[in-house]
Design a protein around this motif. Structure first.
Motif, PDB file in Angstrom:
ATOM      1  N   GLY A  10      19.986 -41.678  41.212  1.00 37.43           N
ATOM      2  CA  GLY A  10      20.313 -40.397  40.602  1.00 37.43           C
ATOM      3  C   GLY A  10      19.525 -40.186  39.333  1.00 37.43           C
ATOM      4  O   GLY A  10      18.565 -40.915  39.061  1.00 37.43           O
ATOM      5  N   SER A  11      19.951 -39.183  38.567  1.00 40.35           N
ATOM      6  CA  SER A  11      19.296 -38.847  37.313  1.00 40.35           C
ATOM      7  C   SER A  11      20.228 -39.162  36.163  1.00 40.35           C
ATOM      8  O   SER A  11      21.390 -38.734  36.167  1.00 40.35           O
ATOM      9  CB  SER A  11      18.921 -37.362  37.289  1.00 40.35           C
ATOM     10  OG  SER A  11      17.993 -37.056  38.308  1.00 40.35           O
ATOM     11  N   GLN A  13      20.265 -40.042  31.624  1.00 39.90           N
ATOM     12  CA  GLN A  13      19.526 -40.042  30.366  1.00 39.90           C
ATOM     13  C   GLN A  13      19.258 -41.470  29.932  1.00 39.90           C
ATOM     14  O   GLN A  13      19.952 -42.413  30.329  1.00 39.90           O
ATOM     15  CB  GLN A  13      20.317 -39.295  29.299  1.00 39.90           C
ATOM     16  CG  GLN A  13      20.392 -37.793  29.545  1.00 39.90           C
ATOM     17  CD  GLN A  13      20.852 -37.032  28.319  1.00 39.90           C
ATOM     18  OE1 GLN A  13      21.656 -37.538  27.547  1.00 39.90           O
ATOM     19  NE2 GLN A  13      20.347 -35.822  28.155  1.00 39.90           N
ATOM     20  N   ALA A  14      18.259 -41.622  29.101  1.00 44.20           N
ATOM     21  CA  ALA A  14      17.921 -42.940  28.573  1.00 44.20           C
ATOM     22  C   ALA A  14      19.149 -43.566  27.920  1.00 44.20           C
ATOM     23  O   ALA A  14      19.907 -42.869  27.209  1.00 44.20           O
ATOM     24  CB  ALA A  14      16.786 -42.820  27.568  1.00 44.20           C
ATOM     25  N   GLY A  15      19.338 -44.847  28.182  1.00 43.13           N
ATOM     26  CA  GLY A  15      20.508 -45.552  27.677  1.00 43.13           C
ATOM     27  C   GLY A  15      21.668 -45.587  28.655  1.00 43.13           C
ATOM     28  O   GLY A  15      22.632 -46.334  28.451  1.00 43.13           O
ATOM     29  N   GLY A  16      21.568 -44.801  29.713  1.00 41.25           N
ATOM     30  CA  GLY A  16      22.636 -44.741  30.696  1.00 41.25           C
ATOM     31  C   GLY A  16      22.567 -45.881  31.695  1.00 41.25           C
ATOM     32  O   GLY A  16      21.718 -46.772  31.603  1.00 41.25           O
ATOM     33  N   SER A  17      23.491 -45.827  32.663  1.00 38.09           N
ATOM     34  CA  SER A  17      23.608 -46.893  33.665  1.00 38.09           C
ATOM     35  C   SER A  17      23.711 -46.306  35.065  1.00 38.09           C
ATOM     36  O   SER A  17      24.195 -45.178  35.249  1.00 38.09           O
ATOM     37  CB  SER A  17      24.863 -47.735  33.401  1.00 38.09           C
ATOM     38  OG  SER A  17      24.792 -48.376  32.160  1.00 38.09           O
ATOM     39  N   LEU A  18      23.257 -47.078  36.020  1.00 40.71           N
ATOM     40  CA  LEU A  18      23.420 -46.766  37.435  1.00 40.71           C
ATOM     41  C   LEU A  18      23.662 -48.067  38.183  1.00 40.71           C
ATOM     42  O   LEU A  18      23.184 -49.130  37.760  1.00 40.71           O
ATOM     43  CB  LEU A  18      22.182 -46.080  38.017  1.00 40.71           C
ATOM     44  CG  LEU A  18      21.944 -44.609  37.690  1.00 40.71           C
ATOM     45  CD1 LEU A  18      20.579 -44.173  38.213  1.00 40.71           C
ATOM     46  CD2 LEU A  18      23.033 -43.734  38.261  1.00 40.71           C
ATOM     47  N   LYS A  87      15.654 -46.920  30.772  1.00 42.10           N
ATOM     48  CA  LYS A  87      14.558 -46.338  30.010  1.00 42.10           C
ATOM     49  C   LYS A  87      13.766 -45.387  30.905  1.00 42.10           C
ATOM     50  O   LYS A  87      13.762 -45.555  32.134  1.00 42.10           O
ATOM     51  CB  LYS A  87      13.626 -47.446  29.501  1.00 42.10           C
ATOM     52  CG  LYS A  87      14.308 -48.523  28.693  1.00 42.10           C
ATOM     53  CD  LYS A  87      13.331 -49.634  28.355  1.00 42.10           C
ATOM     54  CE  LYS A  87      13.991 -50.744  27.557  1.00 42.10           C
ATOM     55  NZ  LYS A  87      13.037 -51.835  27.226  1.00 42.10           N
ATOM     56  N   PRO A  88      13.057 -44.438  30.338  1.00 41.68           N
ATOM     57  CA  PRO A  88      12.239 -43.533  31.164  1.00 41.68           C
ATOM     58  C   PRO A  88      11.254 -44.285  32.059  1.00 41.68           C
ATOM     59  O   PRO A  88      10.981 -43.845  33.185  1.00 41.68           O
ATOM     60  CB  PRO A  88      11.522 -42.673  30.132  1.00 41.68           C
ATOM     61  CG  PRO A  88      12.461 -42.636  28.971  1.00 41.68           C
ATOM     62  CD  PRO A  88      13.086 -44.004  28.921  1.00 41.68           C
ATOM     63  N   THR A 122      15.824 -41.546  38.328  1.00 39.51           N
ATOM     64  CA  THR A 122      15.089 -40.784  37.335  1.00 39.51           C
ATOM     65  C   THR A 122      15.796 -40.901  35.988  1.00 39.51           C
ATOM     66  O   THR A 122      16.981 -40.583  35.884  1.00 39.51           O
ATOM     67  CB  THR A 122      14.975 -39.308  37.739  1.00 39.51           C
ATOM     68  OG1 THR A 122      14.350 -39.217  39.017  1.00 39.51           O
ATOM     69  CG2 THR A 122      14.155 -38.533  36.718  1.00 39.51           C
ATOM     70  N   VAL A 123      15.063 -41.366  34.985  1.00 37.59           N
ATOM     71  CA  VAL A 123      15.624 -41.545  33.651  1.00 37.59           C
ATOM     72  C   VAL A 123      14.885 -40.617  32.693  1.00 37.59           C
ATOM     73  O   VAL A 123      13.670 -40.709  32.547  1.00 37.59           O
ATOM     74  CB  VAL A 123      15.501 -43.000  33.177  1.00 37.59           C
ATOM     75  CG1 VAL A 123      16.191 -43.172  31.825  1.00 37.59           C
ATOM     76  CG2 VAL A 123      16.087 -43.954  34.207  1.00 37.59           C
ATOM     77  N   SER A 124      15.627 -39.733  32.059  1.00 37.50           N
ATOM     78  CA  SER A 124      15.019 -38.772  31.138  1.00 37.50           C
ATOM     79  C   SER A 124      15.236 -39.219  29.698  1.00 37.50           C
ATOM     80  O   SER A 124      16.244 -39.850  29.364  1.00 37.50           O
ATOM     81  CB  SER A 124      15.607 -37.384  31.359  1.00 37.50           C
ATOM     82  OG  SER A 124      17.008 -37.414  31.193  1.00 37.50           O
ATOM     83  N   SER A 125      14.290 -38.847  28.854  1.00 39.45           N
ATOM     84  CA  SER A 125      14.375 -39.252  27.444  1.00 39.45           C
ATOM     85  C   SER A 125      15.150 -38.247  26.628  1.00 39.45           C
ATOM     86  O   SER A 125      15.465 -37.159  27.078  1.00 39.45           O
ATOM     87  CB  SER A 125      12.971 -39.413  26.877  1.00 39.45           C
ATOM     88  OG  SER A 125      12.246 -38.210  27.020  1.00 39.45           O
TER      89      SER A 125
END
Length: 125
Positions: A10-11, A13-18, A87-88, A122-125
Motif C-alpha cells: 500500500g501507500s 508516509q515516511a516513518g510508517g509501517s506495513l 523510507k521513500p 509506496t512510501v511518500s516523504s
C-alpha cells in the motif's frame, strides 16, 4: 506446482509501517527457506530478507536491518515481512520467493525457484 501470493502492500508516509504476507500453496512449504525481494522502477531486483525453514535463522540486507522483520507461520503456510520506519527509498514491488534447497538461506535470487507476483509498496516523504 507451488504458488505464492503476496498481500499487504500500500501507500504510507515516511516513518510508517506495513506488514506484508505471502501465502503459499503446497504441502512442502515448511521444508524450505523463504525470502523477500524488492524491485524499484529502473533498478535491479534487490534482496531484502530471508528465513530458514523453521524460522531459526534470518538474514537481512543492510539497508533494512533493524527496521524490517521476517517471520513465518508454517501452520498457516505464510511468511511475513514487518516493515517499520519506512523510507521513500523502500518504495518498490515486493515479492516473496521459495529457495531451491532446504539447507541454507541465501540473498541470491538465483537460489530461489518459485516467485510470487509481488505487491506494491509506496512510501511518500
Amino acid at each position: 506446482q507451488v504458488q505464492l501470493v503476496e498481500s499487504g502492500g500500500g501507500s504510507v508516509q515516511a516513518g510508517g509501517s506495513l506488514r506484508l504476507s505471502c501465502v503459499a500453496s503446497g504441502r512442502t512449504f515448511s521444508d524450505y527457506s523463504m525470502g523477500w525481494f524488492r524491485q524499484a522502477p529502473g533498478k535491479e531486483r534487490e534482496f531484502v530478507a530471508a528465513i530458514s525453514w523453521n524460522g531459526g535463522r534470518t538474514l537481512y540486507a543492510d539497508s533494512v536491518k533493524g527496521r524490517f522483520t521476517i517471520s513465518r507461520d508454517n501452520a498457516k503456510i505464510t511468511v511475513y515481512l514487518q516493515m517499520n520506519s519506512l523510507k521513500p527509498e523502500d518504495t518498490a514491488v515486493y515479492s516473496c520467493a521459495r529457495m531451491r534447497t532446504t539447507v541454507i538461506i541465501s540473498p541470491t535470487p538465483g537460489d530461489y525457484d518459485y516467485w510470487g507476483q509481488g505487491t506494491q509498496v509506496t512510501v511518500s516523504s
